[in-house]
Enzyme design. Structure first.
Site, short mmCIF file in Angstrom:
data_model
loop_
_atom_site.label_atom_id
_atom_site.label_comp_id
_atom_site.label_asym_id
_atom_site.label_seq_id
_atom_site.Cartn_x
_atom_site.Cartn_y
_atom_site.Cartn_z
N GLY A 183 -5.45 13.91 3.59
CA GLY A 183 -4.70 14.96 4.26
C GLY A 183 -4.38 16.04 3.26
CG HIS A 201 9.12 6.45 -3.48
ND1 HIS A 201 9.23 5.77 -2.30
CD2 HIS A 201 8.48 7.63 -3.16
CE1 HIS A 201 8.72 6.48 -1.31
NE2 HIS A 201 8.25 7.62 -1.82
CG ASP A 224 5.73 7.37 -7.11
OD1 ASP A 224 6.56 7.24 -8.02
OD2 ASP A 224 5.90 8.12 -6.12
NE ARG A 226 -6.34 9.10 12.65
CZ ARG A 226 -5.25 9.63 13.22
NH1 ARG A 226 -4.24 8.86 13.55
NH2 ARG A 226 -5.18 10.93 13.43
#
Length: 316
Positions: A150, A279, A255, A173
């Site tokens: 994306g 994160h 992460d 996808r």
């Protein structure tokens, strides 16, 4: 009844919001605290508190009978989706496309370079006053696979260009064409994984991607490959990853983890060949200015009756 806009940043700190007098909107500040700022039934635009978890994100949703837009400040919407079924029809759920791409792509490259070039070992060596010279893998001439192409995946590839990779393959996808070349479908992974020296996960967490990186996926990766996860922890089967790390066949830079936050004593902390960051893909100085611009733009469009951007789904 009033038309409330719930914001996780005080309205006075966001330039460009519509004037309440002219728009009829009332701005309410809520950053996930125990008390709601007003009656959730009066909220028409809900901006979800950032990085406060699913329980906070969904807590007011069932009472938001008038809400028309739910806006996250994250790229993913998995923390909000469990509450979507309680919303009235026609609510638009929007993500924060445009906010996190640069920061997450920066961290992705940092994790790759630190892992390949041995930075964790250098830090430990510095602590022990050891000069750990030698030859280390380079990103140059490596084959890279991006799983989840994306806006973040594309931003990662943009930053890979100067590093003279031998090849960058893309997976999403479904198959499609992009400005940089072919994007493969998830079903092509078995053919692509054995060719990749670095596998980057930047896919949303959905039913189809939860546990995507299981024992079979990892077994398809070539010996010595690096797995980089900047997506969501549950995309990876932690036990399967621990098995591969323990054998020394693969390395990883993470992460995000499952569980998260990673608790003290968890074996992933000290698994061989793993680099962990807490994160922080989107948690940089770039976040707040971009988040404020996103909120101002979305609320302005909403107040004017114009279509909001970044709509991921609309409730039925």
């Amino acid at each position: 009844m009033t038309s409330d806009v719930w914001l996780p940043i005080p309205a006075g700190e966001i330039d460009g919001l519509p004037d309440p007098a002219g728009s009829g909107l009332n701005y309410r500040f809520w950053d996930g605290g125990p008390d709601f700022p007003a009656d959730p039934a009066d909220c028409v635009f809900y901006a979800v508190p950032y990085m406060k978890g699913m329980e906070v994100a969904v807590r007011p949703l069932s009472a938001m009978t008038s809400v028309r837009v739910v806006q996250t400040l994250s790229a993913g919407i998995d923390h909000v989706e469990p509450g979507v079924g309680s919303l009235p029809p026609g609510v638009r759920l929007c993500n924060a496309q445009g906010v996190h791409e640069a920061s997450t792509a920066e961290l992705t490259l940092a994790l790759i370079l630190a892992s390949l070039r041995g930075f964790p070992g250098f830090v430990h060596g510095q602590d022990k006053e050891e000069w750990r010279a030698g030859f280390y893998p380079a990103l140059a001439d490596k084959s890279v696979l991006i799983v989840g192409y994306g806006s973040i995946g594309a931003a990662i590839e943009d930053r890979l260009v100067p590093f003279e990779c031998a090849r960058v393959a893309r997976v999403a996808r479904s198959a499609r064409a992009s400005e940089r070349g072919e994007v493969h479908a998830l079903t092509d992974l078995p053919a692509l994984l054995p060719q990749a020296d670095v596998v980057i996960l930047s896919t949303p967490l959905t039913e189809s991607t939860k546990g995507l990186v299981n024992a079979g996926f990892l077994a398809e990766m070539k010996d010595g490959a690096l797995l980089v996860n900047v997506a969501r922890g549950p995309v990876v089967d932690t036990e399967a990853l621990l098995a591969e790390l323990g054998s020394g066949r693969l390395t990883a830079a993470l992460d995000v983890t499952d569980p998260e936050p990673l608790p003290p004593g968890h074996p992933l902390w000290h698994a061989p060949g793993v680099l962990i960051s807490p994160h922080v893909g989107g948690s940089t100085s770039a976040f707040m200015p971009r988040a404020k611009r996103l909120l101002a733009g979305q609320v302005t469009r909403f107040a004017a009756g114009d279509p909001v951007r970044n709509v991921v789904l609309t409730t039925e």
